[in-house]
Write a protein that holds these residues in place. Structure first.
Motif, PDB file in Angstrom:
ATOM      1  N   ARG A   1      -3.392  -0.788  -4.842  1.00  0.00           N
ATOM      2  CA  ARG A   1      -3.453  -0.699  -3.360  1.00  0.00           C
ATOM      3  C   ARG A   1      -5.017  -0.995  -2.831  1.00  0.00           C
ATOM      4  NH1 ARG A   1      -5.725   1.403   1.268  1.00  0.00           N
ATOM      5  NH2 ARG A   1      -3.972   2.450   2.531  1.00  0.00           N
ATOM      6  N   ALA A   2      -5.183  -2.005  -2.391  1.00  0.00           N
ATOM      7  CA  ALA A   2      -6.436  -2.329  -2.047  1.00  0.00           C
ATOM      8  C   ALA A   2      -6.858  -1.812  -0.595  1.00  0.00           C
ATOM      9  CB  ALA A   2      -6.757  -3.966  -2.299  1.00  0.00           C
TER      10      ALA A   2
ATOM     11  N   TYR B   1      -0.890   2.449  -8.959  1.00  0.00           N
ATOM     12  CA  TYR B   1       0.239   3.265  -8.837  1.00  0.00           C
ATOM     13  C   TYR B   1       0.338   2.580 -10.407  1.00  0.00           C
ATOM     14  CZ  TYR B   1       5.327   3.798  -8.927  1.00  0.00           C
ATOM     15  OH  TYR B   1       6.529   4.152  -9.359  1.00  0.00           O
TER      16      TYR B   1
ATOM     17  N   GLU C   1     -11.881  15.994   0.407  1.00  0.00           N
ATOM     18  CA  GLU C   1     -10.502  16.620   0.731  1.00  0.00           C
ATOM     19  C   GLU C   1      -9.687  16.681  -0.906  1.00  0.00           C
ATOM     20  OE1 GLU C   1      -9.363  17.463   3.201  1.00  0.00           O
ATOM     21  OE2 GLU C   1     -10.963  16.635   4.550  1.00  0.00           O
ATOM     22  N   GLU C   2      -9.824  15.806  -1.935  1.00  0.00           N
ATOM     23  CA  GLU C   2      -9.400  16.050  -3.061  1.00  0.00           C
ATOM     24  C   GLU C   2     -10.299  15.533  -4.041  1.00  0.00           C
ATOM     25  OE1 GLU C   2      -6.100  12.961  -3.336  1.00  0.00           O
ATOM     26  OE2 GLU C   2      -4.974  14.083  -1.500  1.00  0.00           O
TER      27      GLU C   2
ATOM     28  N   ILE D   1      -5.443   2.539   7.509  1.00  0.00           N
ATOM     29  CA  ILE D   1      -6.791   2.456   7.508  1.00  0.00           C
ATOM     30  C   ILE D   1      -7.464   3.596   6.950  1.00  0.00           C
ATOM     31  CG2 ILE D   1      -8.855   1.823   9.099  1.00  0.00           C
ATOM     32  CD1 ILE D   1      -7.376  -0.122  10.061  1.00  0.00           C
ATOM     33  N   THR D   2      -8.173   3.285   5.888  1.00  0.00           N
ATOM     34  CA  THR D   2      -9.058   4.364   5.508  1.00  0.00           C
ATOM     35  C   THR D   2     -10.425   4.138   5.272  1.00  0.00           C
ATOM     36  OG1 THR D   2      -8.532   3.338   3.326  1.00  0.00           O
ATOM     37  CG2 THR D   2      -6.996   5.152   3.946  1.00  0.00           C
TER      38      THR D   2
ATOM     39  N   LEU E   1     -11.619   4.447   9.171  1.00  0.00           N
ATOM     40  CA  LEU E   1     -10.910   5.805   9.541  1.00  0.00           C
ATOM     41  C   LEU E   1     -11.958   6.822  10.160  1.00  0.00           C
ATOM     42  CD1 LEU E   1      -8.258   7.233   9.688  1.00  0.00           C
ATOM     43  CD2 LEU E   1      -8.702   8.095   7.389  1.00  0.00           C
TER      44      LEU E   1
ATOM     45  N   TYR F   1       0.181   7.966  -9.514  1.00  0.00           N
ATOM     46  CA  TYR F   1      -0.352   7.027  -8.230  1.00  0.00           C
ATOM     47  C   TYR F   1      -1.738   7.891  -8.056  1.00  0.00           C
ATOM     48  CZ  TYR F   1      -1.651   5.156  -3.859  1.00  0.00           C
ATOM     49  OH  TYR F   1      -2.332   4.498  -2.843  1.00  0.00           O
ATOM     50  N   VAL F   2      -2.774   7.354  -8.317  1.00  0.00           N
ATOM     51  CA  VAL F   2      -4.412   7.980  -8.209  1.00  0.00           C
ATOM     52  C   VAL F   2      -4.977   7.002  -7.379  1.00  0.00           C
ATOM     53  CG1 VAL F   2      -6.330   8.507  -9.588  1.00  0.00           C
ATOM     54  CG2 VAL F   2      -3.961   8.721 -10.545  1.00  0.00           C
ATOM     55  N   ARG F   3      -5.809   7.769  -6.407  1.00  0.00           N
ATOM     56  CA  ARG F   3      -6.843   6.939  -5.435  1.00  0.00           C
ATOM     57  C   ARG F   3      -8.042   7.473  -5.427  1.00  0.00           C
ATOM     58  NH1 ARG F   3      -4.663   9.065   0.372  1.00  0.00           N
ATOM     59  NH2 ARG F   3      -4.492  11.343  -0.379  1.00  0.00           N
TER      60      ARG F   3
ATOM     61  N   TRP G   1     -11.883  12.433   7.171  1.00  0.00           N
ATOM     62  CA  TRP G   1     -10.981  12.253   5.925  1.00  0.00           C
ATOM     63  C   TRP G   1     -12.076  11.657   4.845  1.00  0.00           C
ATOM     64  CZ3 TRP G   1      -7.220  14.604   3.923  1.00  0.00           C
ATOM     65  CH2 TRP G   1      -6.376  13.818   2.583  1.00  0.00           C
TER      66      TRP G   1
ATOM     67  N   GLU H   1      -9.587   3.858   0.604  1.00  0.00           N
ATOM     68  CA  GLU H   1      -9.054   4.488  -0.556  1.00  0.00           C
ATOM     69  C   GLU H   1      -8.224   3.271  -1.602  1.00  0.00           C
ATOM     70  OE1 GLU H   1      -7.481   8.328   1.701  1.00  0.00           O
ATOM     71  OE2 GLU H   1      -6.355   7.250   0.496  1.00  0.00           O
TER      72      GLU H   1
ATOM     73  N   PHE I   1      -6.770  -4.537   2.233  1.00  0.00           N
ATOM     74  CA  PHE I   1      -5.453  -5.094   2.589  1.00  0.00           C
ATOM     75  C   PHE I   1      -4.847  -4.517   3.779  1.00  0.00           C
ATOM     76  CE2 PHE I   1      -0.918  -5.338   1.920  1.00  0.00           C
ATOM     77  CZ  PHE I   1      -0.696  -6.789   1.454  1.00  0.00           C
ATOM     78  N   ALA I   2      -5.115  -3.209   3.605  1.00  0.00           N
ATOM     79  CA  ALA I   2      -4.237  -2.535   4.738  1.00  0.00           C
ATOM     80  C   ALA I   2      -5.501  -2.577   5.881  1.00  0.00           C
ATOM     81  CB  ALA I   2      -4.539  -1.154   4.768  1.00  0.00           C
TER      82      ALA I   2
END
Lengths: 157, 372
Positions: B334-335, B319, B234-235, B217-218, B222, B306-308, B229, B315, B338-339
């Motif tokens: 990576r949606a 990929y 963070e990035e 979970i993002t 999250l 792999y970039v997010r 986060w 997120e 979905f997670a």
């Protein structure tokens, strides 16, 4: 922790099961022997200082030219703030790999998707069914040699 | 759908139920008013985007990313553009970076407005939805000025943005930023701190930090669980490291940390922060190029990334594998939804039927990016 160091720790623990370290992917990747993937993933999640809390993404890839399929795990640690890619390569004619659902429950759906679109079978999965396509769909569309159906039930496609 | 001698009853919720935020089917097993299991069935909006990606060139796929999360198309464009730029090693000019942040944050506000509105109508209050739509119209007008489109923009392209903003955009945006804070106050008075609303959401469907990690979970979901986060912090990508903004986290103000109310409230807080970011970016905007020099035919070197990026719903990751040709060899999307949806079977066990709607609404899923 640097990916190279993670590779070192894995090599020390699993020896020959860890095959290769590739630096020029982002994040850098470690190629793992197929039969060790569940153990490696559990170690990555629970091992000291590794703490890979989350599976960011799990993808299946068809490597038709090499006669193989790959499953790619993008891992991330919310605690240590490091990332790594783990890869396994499977026989393209009979792609089987252990599930990592017991390590990260979120892998359940990703694995179902890889099964649905590429036909990769995840051994030990609790509910391996198609997820995006109808249950009676034939074939796995993301394979490079997929032949598009002309009809589906009463519809021309 | 039940046998007389069985205790449980199976009921379908959806595929087209107003509270499922798209075409989602939930097979619900009930024991009276209590849910004993929920099985989500997805794929109704599957358009084979990953297969299409292997058949079109890199720039040609950009409009398809609009159709991932259509409430936040700018953010999806941005994540895809960043992925390809990473492979190609393209340096994006500063003005383009600032424009990207402005658009991404405005889109975050408009996406959260819909989350706020549709959630309230799920909970039986219809008026807030109209309020949310009213402010979103303003943002849609801004996007129309910038790129001509109101929903699927295809504005953020590989290398920069499709064209520079025309005159009047900055003034109009400032007008919006002056007008917006009072509206957030209005939402809070109308809905957020409404006693009935709180009663329905507090302590419902608590997601613990460990569960959130396990299921990937993002985003706001999250952060509602108390985890600070945010990829923007963070990035940092683009110019986020120069900007001053807070990352709101859930504190369990009305009940337990990570409950449905916390998840709802994260979005209200984030809208305030996004407005703050846009204001700073408008001040930073200086003349310059709006796109880098990108050749017509893109041939990234063989490799994989792999970039997010931090989307309104979490997120969004791409990929991307390149084999050195003009088309992606493989593009896995990576949606975030979905997670976020995959935790529903766990969350919905043992709750009341009426709470299921609250759970779906509080997770703020969107189906097109789940089904791809």
């Amino acid at each position: 922790m640097e990916p190279k160091k993670i590779y070192g720790i894995l090599s020390e623990k699993f020896g020959g099961k860890i095959k290769q370290f590739v630096e020029n992917t982002l994040p850098p990747s470690v190629l793992v022997e197929t039969d060790a993937i569940a153990d490696v993933c559990r170690f990555l999640k629970e091992g000291d200082g590794l703490d890979f809390t989350s599976l960011m993404c799990l993808s299946g890839v068809d490597l038709k030219e090499q006669g193989r399929m790959a499953v790619v795990y993008h891992l991330h640690s919310m605690k240590q703030k490091h990332k790594i890619t783990i890869k396994v390569e499977l026989d393209r004619n009979n792609p089987h790999v252990q599930t990592v659902e017991q390590v990260w429950p979120g892998a359940n759906w990703y694995e179902r998707e890889a099964y649905d679109l590429l036909g990769i079978v995840f051994d030990g999965h609790s509910d391996l069914r198609r997820i995006l396509l109808p249950e009676d769909w034939e074939g796995h569309p993301l394979r490079k040699d997929y032949v598009y159906p002309k009809r589906y039930h009463t519809w021309d496609v | 759908m039940t046998n007389a001698d069985e205790k449980f009853m199976q009921v379908n919720m959806g595929p087209q139920h107003p509270s499922t935020h798209g075409v989602l089917r939930l097979l619900v097993t009930t024991d009276g008013e209590v849910l004993s299991g929920v099985k989500p069935y997805i794929g109704y909006l599957h358009r084979a985007l990953e297969k299409i990606a292997e058949r079109v060139t890199y720039p040609q796929f950009s409009p398809f990313t609009d159709r991932l999360d259509y409430l936040a198309s700018m953010n999806c464009n941005l994540a895809y553009a960043m992925t390809v730029e990473k492979l190609l090693n393209i340096e994006v000019p500063r003005r383009a970076q600032i424009l990207r942040v402005i658009m991404a944050e405005l889109n975050r506000i408009s996406s959260h407005l819909i989350a706020f509105g549709s959630f309230s109508s799920d909970m039986g209050a219809f008026t807030p939805f109209l309020f949310g739509i009213r402010e979103r119209e303003f943002i849609n007008d801004l996007f129309e000025i910038a790129c001509g489109a109101r929903l699927t923009y295809n504005y953020i392209r590989i290398g920069g943005v499709s064209k520079d903003i025309p005159g009047g955009f900055i003034e109009k945006t400032r007008e919006f930023l002056d007008y917006f804070p009072a509206k957030i106050k209005e939402y809070n008075e109308l809905l957020s701190y409404n006693a009935i609303f709180i009663k329905r959401l507090a302590n419902i469907a608590v997601i613990s930090p460990d569960d959130a990690f396990d299921y990937g979970i993002t985003g706001p979901n999250l952060r509602a669980s108390g985890i600070k986060w945010d990829l923007r912090r963070e990035e940092p990508y683009l110019i986020y490291n120069e900007l001053d903004f807070d990352i709101p986290v859930g504190k369990g103000e009305m009940g337990k940390t990570g409950d449905a109310w916390d998840r709802y409230m994260m979005r209200i807080y984030e809208m305030e922060q996004s407005a703050k970011i846009v204001r700073q970016c408008l001040d930073l905007l200086a003349p310059g190029d709006y796109t880098a020099k990108v050749s017509k035919v893109l041939k990234p070197p063989a490799g994989e990334v792999y970039v997010r990026a931090e989307n309104p719903r979490g997120e969004l990751g791409f990929y991307l594998i390149s084999d050195g040709s003009t088309k992606p060899y493989r593009l896995k999307i990576r949606a975030p939804s979905f997670a976020n949806l995959s935790i529903i079977p766990k969350l919905a066990r043992g709750v009341m039927i009426a709470d299921l709607v609250a759970i779906i609404g509080s997770l703020d899923i969107i189906l097109p990016e789940i089904d791809r």
